[in-house]
Design a protein around this motif. Structure first.
Motif, PDB file in Angstrom:
ATOM      1  N   GLY A  53       0.830  -1.198   0.000  1.00 57.39           N
ATOM      2  CA  GLY A  53       0.000   0.000   0.000  1.00 57.39           C
ATOM      3  C   GLY A  53       0.863   1.246   0.000  1.00 57.39           C
ATOM      4  O   GLY A  53       2.075   1.187   0.247  1.00 57.39           O
ATOM      5  N   VAL A  54       0.244   2.397  -0.254  1.00 52.23           N
ATOM      6  CA  VAL A  54       0.988   3.657  -0.313  1.00 52.23           C
ATOM      7  C   VAL A  54       0.137   4.782   0.252  1.00 52.23           C
ATOM      8  O   VAL A  54      -1.077   4.835   0.042  1.00 52.23           O
ATOM      9  CB  VAL A  54       1.434   3.972  -1.762  1.00 52.23           C
ATOM     10  CG1 VAL A  54       0.248   4.046  -2.724  1.00 52.23           C
ATOM     11  CG2 VAL A  54       2.243   5.262  -1.818  1.00 52.23           C
ATOM     12  N   LEU A 101      -1.200   8.907  -5.896  1.00 50.72           N
ATOM     13  CA  LEU A 101      -2.023   8.680  -7.092  1.00 50.72           C
ATOM     14  C   LEU A 101      -1.175   8.192  -8.259  1.00 50.72           C
ATOM     15  O   LEU A 101      -1.590   7.296  -9.006  1.00 50.72           O
ATOM     16  CB  LEU A 101      -2.769   9.955  -7.462  1.00 50.72           C
ATOM     17  CG  LEU A 101      -3.817  10.436  -6.455  1.00 50.72           C
ATOM     18  CD1 LEU A 101      -4.466  11.727  -6.938  1.00 50.72           C
ATOM     19  CD2 LEU A 101      -4.881   9.370  -6.215  1.00 50.72           C
ATOM     20  N   ASN A 102       0.004   8.762  -8.436  1.00 49.14           N
ATOM     21  CA  ASN A 102       0.898   8.297  -9.499  1.00 49.14           C
ATOM     22  C   ASN A 102       1.173   6.805  -9.369  1.00 49.14           C
ATOM     23  O   ASN A 102       1.072   6.049 -10.348  1.00 49.14           O
ATOM     24  CB  ASN A 102       2.233   9.062  -9.426  1.00 49.14           C
ATOM     25  CG  ASN A 102       2.269  10.285 -10.315  1.00 49.14           C
ATOM     26  OD1 ASN A 102       2.403  10.189 -11.528  1.00 49.14           O
ATOM     27  ND2 ASN A 102       2.137  11.452  -9.713  1.00 49.14           N
ATOM     28  N   LEU A 103       1.535   6.398  -8.181  1.00 47.25           N
ATOM     29  CA  LEU A 103       1.912   5.004  -7.969  1.00 47.25           C
ATOM     30  C   LEU A 103       0.709   4.072  -8.073  1.00 47.25           C
ATOM     31  O   LEU A 103       0.767   3.028  -8.737  1.00 47.25           O
ATOM     32  CB  LEU A 103       2.590   4.861  -6.607  1.00 47.25           C
ATOM     33  CG  LEU A 103       3.960   5.553  -6.506  1.00 47.25           C
ATOM     34  CD1 LEU A 103       4.398   5.691  -5.053  1.00 47.25           C
ATOM     35  CD2 LEU A 103       5.016   4.779  -7.304  1.00 47.25           C
ATOM     36  N   LYS A 104      -0.382   4.461  -7.445  1.00 45.94           N
ATOM     37  CA  LYS A 104      -1.573   3.602  -7.436  1.00 45.94           C
ATOM     38  C   LYS A 104      -2.172   3.442  -8.829  1.00 45.94           C
ATOM     39  O   LYS A 104      -2.628   2.349  -9.212  1.00 45.94           O
ATOM     40  CB  LYS A 104      -2.629   4.197  -6.491  1.00 45.94           C
ATOM     41  CG  LYS A 104      -3.890   3.336  -6.337  1.00 45.94           C
ATOM     42  CD  LYS A 104      -3.624   2.121  -5.473  1.00 45.94           C
ATOM     43  CE  LYS A 104      -4.881   1.289  -5.242  1.00 45.94           C
ATOM     44  NZ  LYS A 104      -5.283   0.505  -6.397  1.00 45.94           N
ATOM     45  N   GLU A 146      -1.252  -3.019 -10.533  1.00 43.90           N
ATOM     46  CA  GLU A 146      -0.969  -4.417 -10.215  1.00 43.90           C
ATOM     47  C   GLU A 146      -0.034  -4.547  -9.016  1.00 43.90           C
ATOM     48  O   GLU A 146       0.083  -5.636  -8.436  1.00 43.90           O
ATOM     49  CB  GLU A 146      -0.362  -5.118 -11.433  1.00 43.90           C
ATOM     50  CG  GLU A 146       1.087  -4.764 -11.754  1.00 43.90           C
ATOM     51  CD  GLU A 146       1.278  -3.393 -12.410  1.00 43.90           C
ATOM     52  OE1 GLU A 146       2.431  -3.042 -12.708  1.00 43.90           O
ATOM     53  OE2 GLU A 146       0.269  -2.687 -12.642  1.00 43.90           O
ATOM     54  N   VAL A 147       0.633  -3.445  -8.648  1.00 43.61           N
ATOM     55  CA  VAL A 147       1.592  -3.470  -7.542  1.00 43.61           C
ATOM     56  C   VAL A 147       0.956  -2.986  -6.247  1.00 43.61           C
ATOM     57  O   VAL A 147       1.096  -3.609  -5.195  1.00 43.61           O
ATOM     58  CB  VAL A 147       2.835  -2.613  -7.874  1.00 43.61           C
ATOM     59  CG1 VAL A 147       3.745  -2.488  -6.643  1.00 43.61           C
ATOM     60  CG2 VAL A 147       3.598  -3.211  -9.041  1.00 43.61           C
ATOM     61  N   PHE A 148       0.224  -1.877  -6.324  1.00 46.63           N
ATOM     62  CA  PHE A 148      -0.299  -1.228  -5.124  1.00 46.63           C
ATOM     63  C   PHE A 148      -1.767  -1.609  -4.925  1.00 46.63           C
ATOM     64  O   PHE A 148      -2.645  -1.177  -5.677  1.00 46.63           O
ATOM     65  CB  PHE A 148      -0.140   0.283  -5.228  1.00 46.63           C
ATOM     66  CG  PHE A 148       1.304   0.716  -5.246  1.00 46.63           C
ATOM     67  CD1 PHE A 148       2.006   0.886  -4.062  1.00 46.63           C
ATOM     68  CD2 PHE A 148       1.958   0.927  -6.451  1.00 46.63           C
ATOM     69  CE1 PHE A 148       3.337   1.256  -4.079  1.00 46.63           C
ATOM     70  CE2 PHE A 148       3.299   1.301  -6.481  1.00 46.63           C
ATOM     71  CZ  PHE A 148       3.987   1.461  -5.286  1.00 46.63           C
ATOM     72  N   LYS A 149      -1.994  -2.379  -3.910  1.00 43.72           N
ATOM     73  CA  LYS A 149      -3.344  -2.861  -3.638  1.00 43.72           C
ATOM     74  C   LYS A 149      -4.215  -1.769  -3.021  1.00 43.72           C
ATOM     75  O   LYS A 149      -5.422  -1.694  -3.291  1.00 43.72           O
ATOM     76  CB  LYS A 149      -3.274  -4.064  -2.695  1.00 43.72           C
ATOM     77  CG  LYS A 149      -4.621  -4.722  -2.409  1.00 43.72           C
ATOM     78  CD  LYS A 149      -4.459  -5.931  -1.487  1.00 43.72           C
ATOM     79  CE  LYS A 149      -5.809  -6.579  -1.220  1.00 43.72           C
ATOM     80  NZ  LYS A 149      -5.684  -7.722  -0.278  1.00 43.72           N
TER      81      LYS A 149
END
Length: 706
Positions: free
Chosen positions: A572-573, A584-587, A592-595
């Motif tokens: 999570g982030v 928001l960029n990462l999610k 597929e990475v950040f649940k």
């Protein structure tokens, strides 16, 4: 055998003591109160032989050489002679004439501490703000509403400006606190003049904010200059106290350029100021005549194909008033330069791939300069002595950590206030040669009873393998390397920030320890664009916010995935402001990475952000449409998977609510489910007792979904 038993008992006591788990209340309230290490209170140099501090409700003096202590003034004595009813000893400083000056609330008093008598007091009206005391002129300059006033030691009050209101603001900070600006009043060295900012924001759109707590909701607009739109106009006025006349510097057009780093010449005849074009790629250091407001000359200019960001006013030499020192990133790193008033560069004093973060001061004969900087590592700050003639640098602080120095008036001694990963807070008295004289204060560990997760630093590389990136990993309490753990990444990632260092607990937030106590790995990485790494590292993000930052954060994710105890399906982030943007960029770019993601006060569309910060890093939307489109988080809503929550303060004047509304609307249009929570009455962050509610909400979102 007895020794082994004693050792076993001691170890058992230590283990038993460290069983307390950090609660969310501890993480929120304690970080800045009862779980913050105590420090030496109110340390100030009185002269080169004596310093003072506040202890046991009194001002206490101590000699450097013999460590002899004496009470200067008790709180009871202070209240008696001033007529105040203070509960704590207030902020104070020693004046050049040896008098003590204190200020608390709207009271400014100059005191003869030996005679225990008030020399004079200046009382300001309750509505006064932005007050600046002038020792030489025996007055206080302050604002009331949008106008500027002077209060004198004889009780007289004089109004300097009368045009405040309806978009005109006098004597306050301008340009939204960018460019090193922290105030709008600049008193001259001899106290004969007061320079002040005058801001005209009448041309800026009234941005709609609403007070929902009123009986009938009230419209409370603010001026918010958005990127690419009209910006406010600033001028600098100079008020002559003797004549009562104000002269405005003729800074010319375009009217929406930036005025910063204001500095008086020692003789009060000139004002020096950095002027930056709205494009922020061309800076001039200009000199103006105080008497006429005319520009006398441009001393030097700095240009960049990205941006120039002047942050520090020039500092005049006391040994030669025709010379001055300037802290600039002209060669790619913050270093000290020496010029004369003709604009001739006399010398670059410090050099190399490290940053001078502060000029502390000079010794009596101005043969040596004392600075703080990152010569050892960008993760540390140390105190250095620099020989002005040769440029030779000597490190004075001896231990790994974050050091801050307070130099005695003649530069003979320094108080070194520092902390390190396991050093809770110390203040050492050292000589200007770096010799330790004695320890003045050492804090106890406020976390000694808590069981905390292991905290370690990691060094990674950018994707091209060229540049180091520094991160911090906190493991869960009672960590078992054979188990799999979820990860919460805490991110900020924006300019002027550094979350990872070699200070106390490696700069960790207590909330990360709280999450570790709940069985989570807590990870943080400083990406390109952040502080203390030089110009190239910071400006790599220019015109493309979110691109390299996200790429670097994903290097951190690859590192996490390489660890056998990371549950790669449960990452999570969370971040706020620029960190909300990065969340928001990462999610959205790596669903597929950040649940799970929790984005607080997020920048969604940089065209909705303010001129000064936004245009520095992105240029205008008209000049950089592709960059703005790439950085617009609504462009990636179609990728949304898993759980995402946005949180926003209803009265946010920094990242306005429009960002979240725009994102939510796009989610509705694309039939994407997203969670949202608003905090009434709160601005850009949620503070006070409501912060526990906020962090409970953030934490539970991860507990329930990660």
């Amino acid at each position: 055998m007895n020794k082994l038993i004693i050792l076993f008992v001691l170890l058992s006591q230590i283990v038993f003591a460290q069983t307390k788990q950090m609660s969310l209340e501890d993480a929120v309230y304690g970080r800045y109160s009862y779980l913050m290490p105590k420090s030496i209170n109110g340390f100030v140099w009185k002269n080169d032989a004596v310093f003072t501090q506040i202890a046991d409700s009194a001002l206490v003096a101590e000699t450097v050489k013999k460590a002899e202590r004496s009470v200067v003034l008790t709180l009871e004595e202070l209240n008696t002679i001033t007529g105040a009813q203070l509960r704590n000893f207030p902020t104070y400083k020693w004046l050049k004439n040896g008098m003590l000056q204190i200020n608390s609330a709207n009271r400014y008093a100059v005191i003869d501490s030996e005679q225990k008598q008030v020399v004079y007091q200046i009382m300001l009206p309750k509505a006064a703000a932005n007050a600046v005391f002038c020792e030489e002129g025996k007055f206080v300059t302050f604002t009331k509403g949008d106008d500027l006033y002077l209060a004198f030691s004889n009780g007289d009050v004089k109004q300097i400006t009368t045009d405040g209101g309806n978009g005109i603001v006098n004597g306050q900070t301008v340009h939204r606190n960018e460019f090193g600006i922290s105030g709008g009043i600049f008193t001259s060295p001899k106290g004969n003049y007061v320079a002040f900012y005058r801001k005209d924001e009448s041309m800026v759109h009234d941005y709609p904010l609403v007070d929902f707590m009123a009986r009938e909701a009230e419209y409370v607009p603010v001026k918010y200059p958005m990127a690419g739109l009209k910006s406010h106009h600033v001028t600098l006025g100079v008020y002559n106290i003797e004549s009562g006349e104000t002269t405005f510097l003729k800074t010319g057009e375009p009217l929406d350029h930036f005025l910063t780093n204001v500095a008086w010449s020692p003789d009060e005849k000139q004002i020096y100021m950095a002027e930056l074009n709205r494009e922020q790629n061309h800076m001039q250091l200009n000199c103006y005549a105080v008497a006429t407001g005319d520009r006398m000359k441009t001393l030097f200019e700095e240009e960049s194909d990205k941006y120039v960001e002047p942050l520090y006013p020039i500092q005049f030499s006391k040994a030669n008033p025709n010379d001055f020192y300037y802290l600039s990133r002209n060669d790619g790193w913050f270093h000290v330069y020496k010029y004369n008033i003709d604009g001739t560069l006399l010398k670059q004093i410090t050099k190399g791939e490290w940053e001078v973060t502060r000029i502390i001061g000079f010794d009596k004969d101005e043969k040596n300069m004392f600075v703080e900087g990152t010569l050892e590592s960008p993760l540390e700050k140390h105190i250095y002595k620099v020989q002005l003639k040769s440029g030779e640098v000597t490190k004075l602080s001896s231990t790994t950590g974050i050091h801050r120095g307070a130099l005695s008036p003649n530069g003979t001694y320094l108080a070194d206030k520092w902390n390190a990963k396991e050093v809770f807070g110390k203040t050492d008295l050292i000589s200007s040669k770096g010799t330790l004289i004695r320890n003045l204060f050492e804090a106890e560990d406020p976390l000694k009873d808590y069981q905390l997760g292991e905290n370690s630093l990691v060094t990674l590389k950018t994707a091209d393998g060229e540049t180091d990136l520094y991160g911090r990993l906190i493991k869960p309490v009672n960590f078992d390397p054979n188990k799999k753990y979820p990860v919460v990444v805490y991110v900020y990632g924006g300019p002027h920030s550094q979350l990872v260092n070699k200070g106390w607990h490696n700069g960790a937030r207590w909330w990360q320890y709280y999450m570790a106590s709940q069985g989570y790995l807590a990870f943080t990485l400083d990406n390109r664009g952040t502080l203390n790494r030089g110009r190239d590292f910071e400006t790599a993000i220019h015109r493309q916010l979110g691109v390299f930052e996200t790429e670097d954060q994903m290097q951190g994710i690859e590192y996490l995935k390489s660890l056998p105890y990371v549950d790669t399906d449960r990452i999570g982030v969370h971040g706020w402001s620029y960190g909300g943007f990065m969340t928001l960029n990462l999610k959205l770019k790596y669903p597929e990475v950040f649940k799970v993601g929790v984005a607080g006060g997020p920048v969604v569309d940089w065209s909705l952000y303010e001129v000064m910060y936004g245009e520095r890093y992105m240029d205008t939307p008209q000049e950089n449409p592709e960059g703005y489109k790439t950085a617009d988080m609504t462009s990636y809503v179609e990728n949304l998977e898993g759980k995402l929550m946005l949180i926003h303060g209803v009265q946010d004047e920094t990242v306005v609510m429009q960002h979240s509304m725009k994102f939510l609307r796009e989610c509705v249009k694309q039939n994407k489910q997203v969670d949202f929570f608003a905090y009434p009455i709160h601005e850009h962050n949620v503070r006070g007792k409501d912060r526990v509610h906020l962090m409970t909400k953030v934490s539970q979102y991860f507990f329930g979904n990660l």
